[in-house]
Scaffold this motif. Sequence first.
Motif, short mmCIF file in Angstrom:
data_model
loop_
_atom_site.label_atom_id
_atom_site.label_comp_id
_atom_site.label_asym_id
_atom_site.label_seq_id
_atom_site.Cartn_x
_atom_site.Cartn_y
_atom_site.Cartn_z
N UNK A 1 0.83 -1.20 0.00
CA UNK A 1 0.00 0.00 0.00
C UNK A 1 0.87 1.25 0.00
N UNK A 2 1.91 1.26 0.82
CA UNK A 2 2.81 2.41 0.90
C UNK A 2 3.55 2.60 -0.42
N UNK A 3 4.13 1.50 -0.94
CA UNK A 3 4.96 1.60 -2.15
C UNK A 3 4.13 1.92 -3.40
N UNK A 4 2.93 1.34 -3.50
CA UNK A 4 2.16 1.45 -4.74
C UNK A 4 1.12 2.57 -4.74
N UNK A 5 0.68 3.02 -3.57
CA UNK A 5 -0.36 4.03 -3.54
C UNK A 5 0.05 5.31 -2.81
N UNK A 6 0.56 5.18 -1.61
CA UNK A 6 0.82 6.36 -0.80
C UNK A 6 2.05 7.13 -1.28
N UNK A 7 3.15 6.43 -1.57
CA UNK A 7 4.35 7.11 -2.05
C UNK A 7 4.10 7.82 -3.38
N UNK A 8 3.45 7.21 -4.37
CA UNK A 8 3.12 7.97 -5.59
C UNK A 8 2.19 9.15 -5.33
N UNK A 9 1.30 9.00 -4.35
CA UNK A 9 0.42 10.12 -3.99
C UNK A 9 1.24 11.28 -3.43
N UNK A 10 2.23 10.98 -2.60
CA UNK A 10 3.11 12.03 -2.09
C UNK A 10 3.88 12.66 -3.24
N UNK A 11 4.32 11.84 -4.19
CA UNK A 11 5.01 12.36 -5.37
C UNK A 11 4.12 13.27 -6.20
N UNK A 12 2.85 12.91 -6.35
CA UNK A 12 1.92 13.73 -7.13
C UNK A 12 1.69 15.08 -6.44
N UNK A 13 1.64 15.07 -5.13
CA UNK A 13 1.41 16.31 -4.39
C UNK A 13 2.65 17.20 -4.45
N UNK A 14 3.83 16.61 -4.46
CA UNK A 14 5.08 17.39 -4.42
C UNK A 14 5.63 17.69 -5.81
N UNK A 15 4.88 17.45 -6.86
CA UNK A 15 5.32 17.86 -8.19
C UNK A 15 5.74 16.73 -9.10
N UNK A 16 5.22 15.55 -8.89
CA UNK A 16 5.48 14.45 -9.81
C UNK A 16 6.68 13.59 -9.47
#
Length: 140
Positions: free
Chosen positions: A33-48
Amino acid sequence: MSGFKKFLMRGNLVELAVAVVVGATFSGLIQALVADLITPLIGAVTGGKQPDFSAYSFTINGSEFKYGDFVNHVLTFLIIAAVIYWLVVMPMNRLISLFDRNKETTEKECPECLSTIPVRARRCAFCTAELTPAPESSPA
């Protein structure tokens, strides 16, 4: 040999083994969940860019300290702890409070020594203070 067999067949040992297996499986699920959903979500919020601190390091007297990997593990731990709290602890506490709400009170605190005593007690078993007994509930 029979003592070892009794040890293995004890209920709490089997429950512990089941808990370890379920915990390991749950850990894998949370890590995915962290690797596949939450970390990319943090990346999307911080500029990709997905946050990756593993290359961060500093050097003192020729010794390299790679603190970036530690930061990654701390972030993963915090995210896992938050997910477990919100998806396991909070619902379980709410469920327990629903069961405890309808439970009849059977104990109270002694006003003198603050020990837990039965509701209908006339004298505290710990400090022997005289108590006013709880009113009897009359059947309706």
